[in-house]
Design an enzyme around this catalytic site. Structure first.
Site, PDB file in Angstrom:
ATOM      1  N   GLU A  81      81.723 103.503  73.479  1.00 30.11           N
ATOM      2  CA  GLU A  81      81.915 102.372  74.407  1.00 30.11           C
ATOM      3  C   GLU A  81      83.240 102.502  75.121  1.00 30.11           C
ATOM      4  O   GLU A  81      83.346 102.254  76.316  1.00 30.11           O
ATOM      5  CB  GLU A  81      81.871 101.045  73.630  1.00 30.11           C
ATOM      6  N   GLU A  82      84.275 102.904  74.369  1.00 25.96           N
ATOM      7  CA  GLU A  82      85.640 102.794  74.896  1.00 25.96           C
ATOM      8  C   GLU A  82      85.917 103.689  76.096  1.00 25.96           C
ATOM      9  O   GLU A  82      86.548 103.259  77.047  1.00 25.96           O
ATOM     10  CB  GLU A  82      86.668 103.095  73.788  1.00 25.96           C
ATOM     11  N   ASP A  88      81.452  92.365  70.154  1.00 23.60           N
ATOM     12  CA  ASP A  88      82.547  93.266  70.542  1.00 23.60           C
ATOM     13  C   ASP A  88      83.712  92.459  71.098  1.00 23.60           C
ATOM     14  O   ASP A  88      84.277  92.781  72.131  1.00 23.60           O
ATOM     15  CB  ASP A  88      82.047  94.294  71.578  1.00 23.60           C
TER      16      ASP A  88
HETATM   17 ZN   LIG Z   1      85.212  97.128  71.995  1.00 26.26          ZN
END
Ligand SMILES: [Zn+2]
Length: 442
Positions: free
Chosen positions: A301-302, A329
């Protein structure tokens, strides 16, 4: 059943023990790293232990960026050196071995930089110093109002001939910790790709003050981060197959990768273990679910969102009908409720369940954005939801070296898992108005 979910999570939960392992036995899980692979193997094994109907790995190619040695930096003014708490932004190029040195131009944002033009920017280090807005109660809005500097600052400054960029950390408080995060060069040619780094908020304040007294002060920083070719990694997926509508999918997830400065306990170890716990609580508290419930632990994701994109791509290819997705998140803090993205009709139905959550002091059911990983899956027919924990302390830790296990409270984490499990339970059982009136039985 909602009561049972909270009871089980608080008295017999696994989320905290799982997080302890991810954080303390494995640690930071940057995409493409050995730790990210360990996290894949660990969570897969733990999901297998839950006795789910299926557990599998979904291959996905991810970027590999390595920070290298600890960065260093300082500025010199009137014969004195002032050290900087500094870290490279994720995806940045390194500096030459001796670092880069230059005079500094402070700006409050991209527009101000662009207005300065090439003449005032060429050969300079650009210092982006717009702070997060203190008065916003939803701190993610303060983040959203600032993060363009971090993401696009080096790209815009590089186009104008700057030699480097330093950015005030995305942090609401004043402290000494630099916060990393993703950045982009877009389509810039290599020679315009300049190093970019974050400095702590205390250092940003100090540097700004000294610049007012000495506009010609010199700043130096060194970093030897590097990009490698993409490597294979995985989304980790587990499923309880539905007893009535096995071809309708409800997913719950968080992201397995993290930044590397801390151990990624809040971002997003918490979301990972809470999502795993949702399936465990479903199994412990009822025999069967109507729909197929999947936990998806997304990779990358990052710095790329490759896992979220891959999951959506495969779901589309297989014509899988996803009816709901829930992501956690936003940290492992006390849950307040959900932000929900769906039709008005469906929202009214979900809002009607709010009273069931009131005994747990959970009352925030609002329309709004949900989660990055589930975003690519979104269709007009789906209900998208994001767990909304209290966000006041999140940016004290976000992407910094203090995003660690000790910053997560066991009960708060467990309450979040139960909150998620309750919504998934209700949605699976009652669907929405639209779903329950449609003849969708196989
Ligand atoms: Zn995150």
């Amino acid at each position: 059943m909602v009561k049972n979910m909270f009871h089980t999570s608080l008295s017999n939960g696994m989320s905290y023990a799982w997080l302890d392992h991810l954080s303390n036995k494995i640690g930071g899980r940057l995409s493409g790293s050995a730790n990210a692979q360990k996290a894949v193997e660990y969570t897969q094994a733990e999901l297998v232990k839950l006795g789910l109907d299926k557990v599998w790995l979904q291959p996905v190619m991810v970027p590999k960026w390595v920070r290298g040695e600890k960065e260093s930096g300082h500025y010199s003014s009137q014969g004195k050196n002032y050290p900087l708490n500094i870290c490279a932004l994720g995806g940045s190029v390194g500096t030459p071995i001796e670092g880069i040195t230059g005079s500094v131009v402070e700006v409050q944002g991209l527009e101000e930089l662009i207005a300065l033009g090439e003449e005032k920017v060429t050969g300079k280090i650009i210092f982006f110093n717009r702070p997060m807005e203190q008065t916003l109660i939803h701190t993610f809005e303060a983040y959203g109002g600032c993060v363009d500097q971090r993401y696009s600052g080096a790209m815009e400054a590089g186009k104008l001939g700057a030699i480097g960029v330093v950015i005030r950390s995305m942090n609401l408080r004043l402290d000494d910790l630099p916060h990393t995060g993703s950045m982009t060069y877009g389509e810039l040619p290599d020679h315009q790709r300049i190093p970019s780094a974050a400095i702590s908020t205390n250092d940003a304040e100090k540097l700004s003050k000294h610049l007012k007294e000495d506009a010609s002060l010199q700043l130096t920083f060194k970093q030897n981060c590097q990009h490698f070719d993409d490597v294979e990694s995985y989304n980790v997926i587990g499923e309880i197959t539905g007893s009535e509508f096995p071809n309708e999918f409800i997913i719950v997830g968080g992201h397995l990768d993290s930044w590397d400065l801390g151990d990624g306990s809040h971002d997003d170890g918490a979301g990972v273990v809470q999502s795993m716990e949702v399936l465990r609580l479903m199994k412990l508290n009822q025999q069967k679910t109507k729909r197929s419930i999947r936990v998806v632990l997304f990779m990358n994701e990052e710095n790329g969102l490759r896992g979220g994109n891959k999951y959506a791509e495969v779901a589309k290819m297989k014509n899988e009908v996803h009816i709901m997705a829930l992501e956690s998140d936003s940290g492992g803090f006390t849950p307040r409720g959900f932000s929900i993205d769906c039709s008005d009709e469906e929202f009214e139905q979900i809002k009607g369940w709010e009273t069931l959550f009131k005994p747990y002091l959970i009352h925030y059911f609002e329309k709004g954005g949900t989660g990055a990983d589930i975003g690519p899956l979104k269709t007009d027919d789906m209900v998208m939801a994001g767990l909304r924990p209290d966000s006041q302390r999140y940016f004290d830790h976000h992407h910094a070296s203090n995003d660690t296990f000790d910053a997560v409270n066991k009960r708060e984490l467990e309450l979040g898992a139960a909150t998620m499990a309750s919504l998934i339970y209700l949605y699976d059982k009652y669907g929405t108005k639209k779903r329950t009136t449609l003849p969708i039985k196989n």
